[in-house]
Write a protein that holds these residues in place. Structure first.
Motif, short mmCIF file in Angstrom:
data_model
loop_
_atom_site.label_atom_id
_atom_site.label_comp_id
_atom_site.label_asym_id
_atom_site.label_seq_id
_atom_site.Cartn_x
_atom_site.Cartn_y
_atom_site.Cartn_z
N TYR A 188 0.84 -1.17 0.07
CA TYR A 188 -0.12 -0.09 -0.02
C TYR A 188 0.81 1.13 -0.01
O TYR A 188 0.70 2.24 -0.72
CB TYR A 188 -0.94 0.08 1.31
CG TYR A 188 -1.54 1.30 1.38
CD1 TYR A 188 -1.18 2.15 2.32
CD2 TYR A 188 -3.06 1.40 0.63
CE1 TYR A 188 -1.98 3.36 2.43
CE2 TYR A 188 -3.52 2.79 0.72
CZ TYR A 188 -3.04 3.43 1.85
OH TYR A 188 -3.73 4.82 1.85
N ARG A 189 1.78 1.09 0.86
CA ARG A 189 2.80 2.48 0.85
C ARG A 189 3.44 2.77 -0.24
O ARG A 189 3.71 3.99 -0.43
CB ARG A 189 4.00 2.06 2.10
CG ARG A 189 4.08 3.19 3.22
CD ARG A 189 4.76 2.97 4.28
NE ARG A 189 5.32 3.96 5.02
CZ ARG A 189 6.48 4.37 4.75
NH1 ARG A 189 7.58 3.39 4.34
NH2 ARG A 189 6.75 5.31 5.77
N ASP A 236 -1.93 0.35 -5.31
CA ASP A 236 -3.32 0.77 -5.65
C ASP A 236 -3.37 1.62 -6.85
O ASP A 236 -4.44 1.89 -7.62
CB ASP A 236 -4.15 1.42 -4.38
CG ASP A 236 -4.02 0.13 -3.05
OD1 ASP A 236 -3.54 0.43 -2.30
OD2 ASP A 236 -4.59 -0.99 -3.78
N LEU A 237 -2.33 2.64 -6.72
CA LEU A 237 -2.52 3.82 -7.67
C LEU A 237 -1.99 3.10 -9.09
O LEU A 237 -2.86 3.42 -10.12
CB LEU A 237 -1.45 4.92 -7.41
CG LEU A 237 -1.97 5.99 -6.57
CD1 LEU A 237 -0.66 6.84 -6.40
CD2 LEU A 237 -2.96 6.82 -7.49
N LEU A 263 3.43 6.29 -2.09
CA LEU A 263 2.56 7.53 -1.25
C LEU A 263 3.35 8.47 -0.20
O LEU A 263 2.92 9.42 0.30
CB LEU A 263 1.42 6.90 -0.53
CG LEU A 263 0.53 6.10 -1.57
CD1 LEU A 263 -0.62 5.58 -0.73
CD2 LEU A 263 -0.03 6.86 -2.45
N THR A 264 4.55 7.75 -0.16
CA THR A 264 5.32 8.59 0.80
C THR A 264 6.96 8.29 0.49
O THR A 264 7.09 6.97 0.37
CB THR A 264 4.95 8.50 2.42
OG1 THR A 264 6.18 9.09 3.20
CG2 THR A 264 5.06 7.04 2.67
N VAL A 268 5.48 13.73 -3.66
CA VAL A 268 5.44 13.17 -2.16
C VAL A 268 6.73 13.24 -1.41
O VAL A 268 7.73 13.25 -2.15
CB VAL A 268 4.86 11.88 -2.01
CG1 VAL A 268 3.28 11.78 -2.31
CG2 VAL A 268 5.61 10.72 -2.58
N GLY A 269 6.58 13.81 -0.31
CA GLY A 269 8.01 13.85 0.67
C GLY A 269 9.07 14.47 -0.23
O GLY A 269 8.88 15.55 -0.56
N PRO A 317 -0.50 12.48 -6.40
CA PRO A 317 -0.89 10.93 -6.22
C PRO A 317 -2.49 10.60 -6.61
O PRO A 317 -2.94 10.14 -5.89
CB PRO A 317 -0.55 10.77 -4.88
CG PRO A 317 -0.35 12.13 -4.22
CD PRO A 317 -0.20 13.18 -5.23
#
Lengths: 445, 304
Positions: free
Chosen positions: A211-212, A216-217, A285-286, A308-309, A325
Motif C-alpha cells: 500500500y505504502r 493501488d495507484l 505515497l510517501t 510526495v515527501g 498522487p
C-alpha cells in the motif's frame, strides 16, 4: 591520504547485509567511501540466522554481528541495558571516537546511541524515513526519537523535507541537523549500450507491491494508459501483498501480453530490468528520498513519480515528471513523459547523474559532520540530565531515570570488567603499492 | 538551467539557496543551513473542528439517553428476578415494544418499501421462533454456577457494553449498508447479549426465559437503530424523546432505591455538563501537524 583528523567510526543499525534495502546500501557505500578517505569504520548489527560474530567485507570493513536475534521486522528485542556490555566492549576494543546510528525504526541504534552517550562518546544519528504524528505507533516512536535526539551531537537527514519532519517529531534544534542526501553507485547502473527503439515504449516499475508504495495507484493507472496508448508496455518487478490486485487487474482487462510481472527481482538483476525500459514509474505515497529514482536516472530512464515527501528534491526538472498522487494526474504525466522521450539521451542523463550524485561527496560531507561532532564539548551526567527533562513532564523524568540506571550499570561494569582488561585491536590498513598489489600493513595502537 | 547564479569573483550576487538535494553541497552554505523557508509548508490544526459548548451538551444527550435505556433494562431484570413482573406482562411488553419500534421506523424512514418491510418481518419471526426453541437450553444453562458469579459477570459485561458502545450509529446494519460496524461495537453487542443470557437463565420457567430474552435482545439489538432513526428524522423529537425517557427512568428508580437514583442523577449530570466543559478546555492543547511529509491519501475507494 589522511584527512586533517582521522576518525574511528562505529556504524550501528539493525539493517545491514545480508538484508537488502536503502538503509543497508547507504551504510555500506558510506563506510566504503569513508575508508577510502582514510578513516576507520566498524559496523555493528544483529545476527542474521547463522551469521553471527565478526565478518570482514571489502576494503577491510569489519562487521560485528552481535548474537542477538531479531524479534519484529528485523529489530532486536529492546532490553534497554542488555546491549551495554557488548557495545562497551566494541567501543573500547576498536578505540572508537564517533558512534553513528542509522534509522529511527532500529532499536539497536537507539540503545547503542544511549550507551555511547553514557560512556562519553560522540553520537551522530541519521534518519532515513518520514513518519506520521497521529497514530499510536508513531506517537511512541517519536517519543523514543525525542529521547535519543535530546542528547545527540549532530543529526543527518537525507532530504530537506526529511529534516523538517525530523525536527518536528523530535524538537531538536534545526542547526544541529545536516542535510546530506543518499547517492547512487553509477558504475553499477549504466545505461544500455545500444539505444532502444521507440516503436514500443516500455514503462518499468520496480518496487515492493504494498500500500505504502502506491500499488493501488498502479491498479488504477495501468489499464487507462494501456487503453490510451496502444504502443505502451509495462514491466513490473517486485512482490508484496498487493500483487494479487495487480494480477486481478491484468485478468480483468486482458492485459497479459502488455503487462509483464517479474516477481521479486534480486538486487543484482535490477539494472538489467531497468535498461530494458524507457520510462521508470514510481507511485509511492510517501518517500523521504527515493533511491530507486536515482538508479533509474543513472540507467538513462526518464522518471515519472508522485510528488510526495522528498521526491521533488531528488532530480532536476528535466529528468523527472512529477504528478499528484491521483490516477488522472499520473496519466497526464505519463503522456507528457512519452512525448519528452525522443529528446532524452540516456548516456547524457547518466553522465549528469554521475556529476550530481556521488558517494564520495556524501562521505566528505559526513566527515564534516564528524568534525563538528568532535568539537562539541564533553559533558558530565549532571550536565546532560536537564536535556532529558525537557522531553515532557512525565517522560522527561522517566528518561532521566533510565539514563541514571545506565550510568550505574556502566560503573558496575567498569568495576567488574575494567577497560584495561579489554584488548585493543590494532588497525589493519589495506594499501595498494605501485604494482597494484594489495598488501596489509599493521598499525599498532 | 539548474544553477541560477554565478560563484566567487567579487560579491556579484551570492548563489541563492535552493531546496534541492542534487549537486552536492551548495556553495556558500553549510549543510546545516536553515533557510527562512524552513517549515513554510507546515499547516497546523487544518482539520480541527471548533467546538461549541452548547452543541457538545446537546450531542451528549444521546449518551445519557442510552444510559437510561440500559438502566430501564436492568430495572426490568431486577423486577423479573424478584417475581414482581410475571411472564404474561413481559410478553405484552415485548409485543408492545416491537410494535412501537416498527411504527417509529415506518414513520421516520421516508423510503421503506413494502418488500423491505416484509423482509424485516420475516427476519423478526425467524428470530422469535428460534429464541422460543432455544429457551429450554438457556433455562438450564447456568444451573451449576453460583449466583454471585452471575451477578458479577453480568455487571462487568454491562460495563464493557456501555464503554465500547457505538453511540453515533447502530451495530445491526440493514441489508445493503456500505460500511461495516467497528470491532468495538461488535464486542459491546456481544457483551450485552451474553449478559442477557446469563440473567435470563436464572428465571423459574421456560416462558419467563423466553419473554425476558426477547425483551433484552429487542432492546439491545434494535434500540440503537430506532433512536438513530428518530435523531435523523428530527433533532427536536430526539431531544423530547430523550428527556421523557430520562425523567421516566429517574422516577422509577427514585421509587425503587434512593442511592441508585442519586448515582444515576450524578452520572447524567457528569455526562451532560462536566464532560462537555472538560472537552472544550482540553481542546486548546490540540496540535495537528500537516505538511509535505504526509503520506498521500488515496482519493478513490479500494474495491477488493
Amino acid at each position: 591520504m589522511d584527512g586533517p583528523q582521522r576518525h574511528r567510526i562505529l556504524m550501528v543499525s539493525d539493517f545491514f547485509y545480508p538484508n537488502f534495502g536503502g538503509v543497508e546500501s547507504h551504510i555500506y557505500y558510506l563506510s566504503q567511501c569513508l575508508i577510502k578517505l582514510g578513516h576507520k569504520v566498524v559496523i555493528t548489527t544483529h545476527a542474521y540466522g547463522n551469521r553471527s560474530g565478526v565478518r570482514y567485507m571489502t576494503g577491510g570493513l569489519k562487521v560485528y554481528y552481535i548474537p542477538w536475534r531479531p524479534f519484529l521486522m528485523q529489530n532486536t528485542l529492546p532490553t534497554f541495558y542488555g546491549t551495554l556490555p557488548i557495545i562497551r566492549t566494541i567501543l573500547i576494543r576498536e578505540r572508537i571516537s564517533v558512534v553513528h546510528g542509522h534509522q529511527a525504526f532500529s532499536t539497536l541504534c537507539h540503545e547503542a546511541l544511549m550507551h555511547a552517550r553514557t560512556l562519553g562518546y560522540k553520537a551522530v544519528f541519521t534518519d532515513h524515513s518520514l513518519y506520521r504524528f497521529a497514530d499510536v505507533g508513531s506517537i511512541h516512536m517519536n517519543k523514543v526519537l525525542q529521547f535519543t535526539l535530546a542528547d545527540i551531537d549532530q543529526a543527518i537527514c537525507v532530504s530537506h523535507t526529511s529534516k523538517e519532519n525530523t525536527v518536528l517529531r523530535s524538537g531538536i534544534d534545526p542547526e544541529k541537523v545536516f542535510v546530506i542526501p543518499n547517492a547512487v553507485d553509477t558504475a553499477m547502473f549504466t545505461p544500455a549500450p545500444k539505444r532502444l527503439c521507440y516503436d514500443e515504449i516500455v514503462i518499468v516499475v520496480i518496487s515492493r507491491l504494498v500500500y505504502r508504495k502506491g500499488a493501488d495507484l498502479l491498479v488504477e493507472v495501468i489499464p487507462e494508459v494501456c487503453q490510451l496508448n496502444p504502443n505502451v508496455r509495462f514491466v513490473i518487478g517486485g512482490d508484496g501483498l498487493k500483487r494479487v490486485r495487480l494480477e486481478e487487474m491484468r485478468e480483468k482487462y486482458s492485459l497479459q501480453d502488455r503487462v509483464e510481472m517479474l516477481g521479486a527481482v534480486p538486487h543484482a538483476q535490477v539494472r538489467s530490468v531497468l535498461v530494458s525500459g524507457h520510462i521508470f514509474l514510481n507511485s509511492s505515497l510517501t518517500e523521504a528520498f527515493c533511491i530507486a529514482i536515482l538508479e533509474a536516472a543513472s540507467c538513462g530512464l526518464l522518471t515519472v513519480s508522485t510528488r510526495v515527501g522528498g521526491v521533488p528534491e531528488v532530480l532536476p526538472d528535466d529528468m523527472i515528471v512529477l504528478a499528484e498522487p491521483t490516477p488522472v494526474d499520473m496519466i497526464r504525466a505519463i503522456k507528457e513523459a512519452i512525448e519528452m522521450l525522443p529528446n532524452i539521451n540516456p548516456q547524457a542523463m547518466h553522465d549528469r547523474v554521475k556529476k550530481l550524485y556521488s558517494w564520495h561527496d556524501v562521505a566528505k560531507r559526513t566527515e564534516v559532520v564528524y568534525d563538528r561532532a568532535l568539537l562539541c564539548s564533553d559533558v558530565s551526567l549532571l550536565q546532560r540530565l536537564p536535556r532529558y527533562l525537557k522531553c515532557g513532564p512525565w517522560a522527561g523524568k522517566l528518561f532521566c531515570l533510565v539514563m541514571m540506571i545506565n550510568f550505574l550499570l556502566w560503573q558496575l561494569l567498569q568495576f567488574w570488567q575494567p577497560s584495561k582488561s579489554i584488548e585493543e585491536v590494532p588497525d589493519i590498513l589495506i594499501l595498494e603499492n605501485e604494482d597494484k598489489e594489495i598488501c596489509g600493513k599493521l598499525r599498532m595502537p | 538551467m539548474e544553477r541560477e547564479a554565478k560563484k566567487s569573483s567579487g560579491n556579484g550576487g551570492k548563489h541563492k539557496w535552493r531546496k534541492v538535494a542534487y549537486g552536492g553541497m551548495q556553495p556558500g552554505y553549510d549543510d546545516n543551513y536553515t533557510d527562512d523557508s524552513f517549515l513554510e509548508g507546515m499547516v497546523m490544526n487544518a482539520n480541527v473542528v471548533k467546538r461549541d459548548l452548547f452543541k457538545v451538551m446537546l450531542d451528549s444527550v444521546s449518551i445519557s439517553q442510552y444510559l437510561c435505556i440500559a438502566a430501564l433494562v436492568v430495572i426490568v431484570w431486577i423486577k423479573t428476578l424478584h417475581s414482581v413482573i410475571d411472564e404474561i406482562s413481559l410478553l405484552s411488553l415485548d409485543a408492545g415494544l416491537l410494535g412501537l419500534g416498527f411504527l417509529i421506523i415506518l414513520l421516520t424512514t421516508s423510503q421503506l418499501s413494502f418488500h423491505l418491510f416484509l423482509h424485516y418481518l420475516m427476519k423478526i419471526s425467524f428470530f422469535i421462533s428460534g429464541l422460543y426453541i432455544l429457551a429450554p437450553v438457556y433455562h438450564t444453562l447456568t444451573r451449576s454456577i453460583s449466583s454471585d458469579s452471575i451477578w458479577a459477570l453480568s455487571v462487568s459485561l454491562l460495563l464493557i457494553h456501555l464503554f465500547l458502545h457505538d453511540f453515533s450509529g447502530y451495530t445491526i446494519r440493514p441489508p445493503g449498508a456500505k460500511n461495516n460496524p467497528t470491532l468495538a461495537s461488535n464486542i459491546s453487542l456481544n457483551a450485552s447479549i451474553i449478559a442477557s443470557v446469563l440473567i435470563a437463565s436464572r428465571l423459574p420457567s421456560r416462558l419467563h426465559v423466553f419473554a425476558l430474552m426477547l425483551f433484552s435482545l429487542q432492546v439491545f439489538l434494535f434500540a440503537p437503530l430506532v433512536t438513530f432513526c428518530i435523531k435523523k428524522y428530527s433533532f427536536w423529537l430526539h431531544l423530547w424523546f430523550s428527556f421523557i425517557l430520562m425523567s421516566m427512568t429517574l422516577c422509577i428508580i427514585f421509587v425503587m432505591h434512593r442511592m441508585l437514583f442519586v448515582l444515576l442523577l450524578a452520572l447524567i449530570v457528569f455526562i451532560s455538563i462536566v464532560c462537555p466543559y472538560w472537552l472544550i478546555q482540553i481542546q486548546e492543547y490540540k496540535f495537528e501537524i500537516n505538511g509535505p511529509w504526509d503520506e498521500a491519501k488515496l482519493c478513490f475507494e479500494i474495491t477488493e
